[in-house]
Design an enzyme around this catalytic site. Structure first.
Site, mmCIF file in Angstrom:
data_model
loop_
_atom_site.group_PDB
_atom_site.id
_atom_site.type_symbol
_atom_site.label_atom_id
_atom_site.label_comp_id
_atom_site.label_asym_id
_atom_site.label_seq_id
_atom_site.Cartn_x
_atom_site.Cartn_y
_atom_site.Cartn_z
ATOM 1 N N ASP A 11 -3.068 4.108 4.286
ATOM 2 C CA ASP A 11 -3.304 3.057 3.593
ATOM 3 C C ASP A 11 -2.008 2.435 2.809
ATOM 4 O OD1 ASP A 11 -5.237 0.903 2.072
ATOM 5 O OD2 ASP A 11 -4.812 2.169 0.339
ATOM 6 N N ASP A 13 -2.301 -0.092 -0.405
ATOM 7 C CA ASP A 13 -2.675 -0.509 -1.640
ATOM 8 C C ASP A 13 -3.076 0.870 -2.587
ATOM 9 O OD1 ASP A 13 -2.658 -3.689 -2.333
ATOM 10 O OD2 ASP A 13 -3.151 -3.445 -0.173
#
Length: 224
Positions: A11, A13
């Site tokens: 991922d 953020d």
């Protein structure tokens, strides 16, 4: 040395980059611009990991579809000037990415932000060169926690689910990986708590990037 996986899917953020301050500032400015109630920082942070439109809906459920569309457009208009200067890579991210890359791992990012935004941010914080693929919400039809992003990466890389580890700071990321049939690793330095991450039973849960290397290379004693 024994390699547990061939590919690590991250991922962005809250996992690789600390984007919280920029996202909060841009969300709040958008709500003020539209004359709407401004949600708290905690509420906005709870939406990080969703697509932008879904994030607005979750932050202020009373918004109409027209308001959500207009808010997303304004957010994207001001994001570059307001949020990008506040975005930094988490300590240790570049070092572990460089090490994993040097050891032959194939690295990819699966994010709920658009690919253009992801590419700009990766360039800005100096992480672009480590990744074979950058996959945004516009890469698939169904978004996190649906498995589509991971499945697309596996298809493009010609790998099986057991070849990949999905790493993220939110339950959306972990559920995405699990639904694709992959092992998943939660990170505790992002936007969700250890308790929230534990609620979906991740295979691994780590407090620092250095611990990740021990998971993917359990027989290796190289330190970061």
């Amino acid at each position: 040395m024994h390699k547990t996986f061939k590919c690590i899917i991250f991922d962005f953020d809250g996992t690789l980059a600390d984007t919280r301050a920029g996202i909060v500032a841009t969300f709040q400015e958008t709500f003020r611009h539209m004359g709407l109630e401004v949600p708290s920082e905690a509420v906005i942070c709870s939406t990080i990991g969703l697509t932008l439109e879904d994030g607005f809906k979750a932050a202020l459920p009373s918004m109409t579809e027209r308001e959500v569309k207009d808010a997303a457009a304004f957010y994207r208009k001001i994001f570059h000037d307001l949020a990008i200067p506040l975005t930094v890579a988490f300590p240790g991210a570049a070092a572990v990415l460089a090490l994993l890359q040097s050891e032959g791992y194939r690295l990819a990012i699966a994010t709920s932000r658009r690919s253009t935004s992801l590419s700009i941010l990766c360039d800005t914080i100096g992480l672009s060169g480590y990744f074979e693929g950058l996959y945004g919400a516009d890469s698939v039809e169904n978004h996190k926690p649906a498995p589509d992003l991971v499945l697309k990466i596996l298809e493009d890389f010609r790998l099986s689910p057991e070849d990949a580890l999905v790493v993220g700071d939110a339950t959306f990321d972990l559920l995405m990986g699990q639904r694709a049939g992959c092992k998943v690793c939660g990170v505790t330095w992002g936007n969700q708590s250890r308790g929230q991450l534990s609620s979906v039973d991740p295979d691994y849960l780590i407090d620092s990037f250095s611990e990740l290397h021990g998971i993917v290379m359990p027989d290796c004693h190289k330190t970061l």
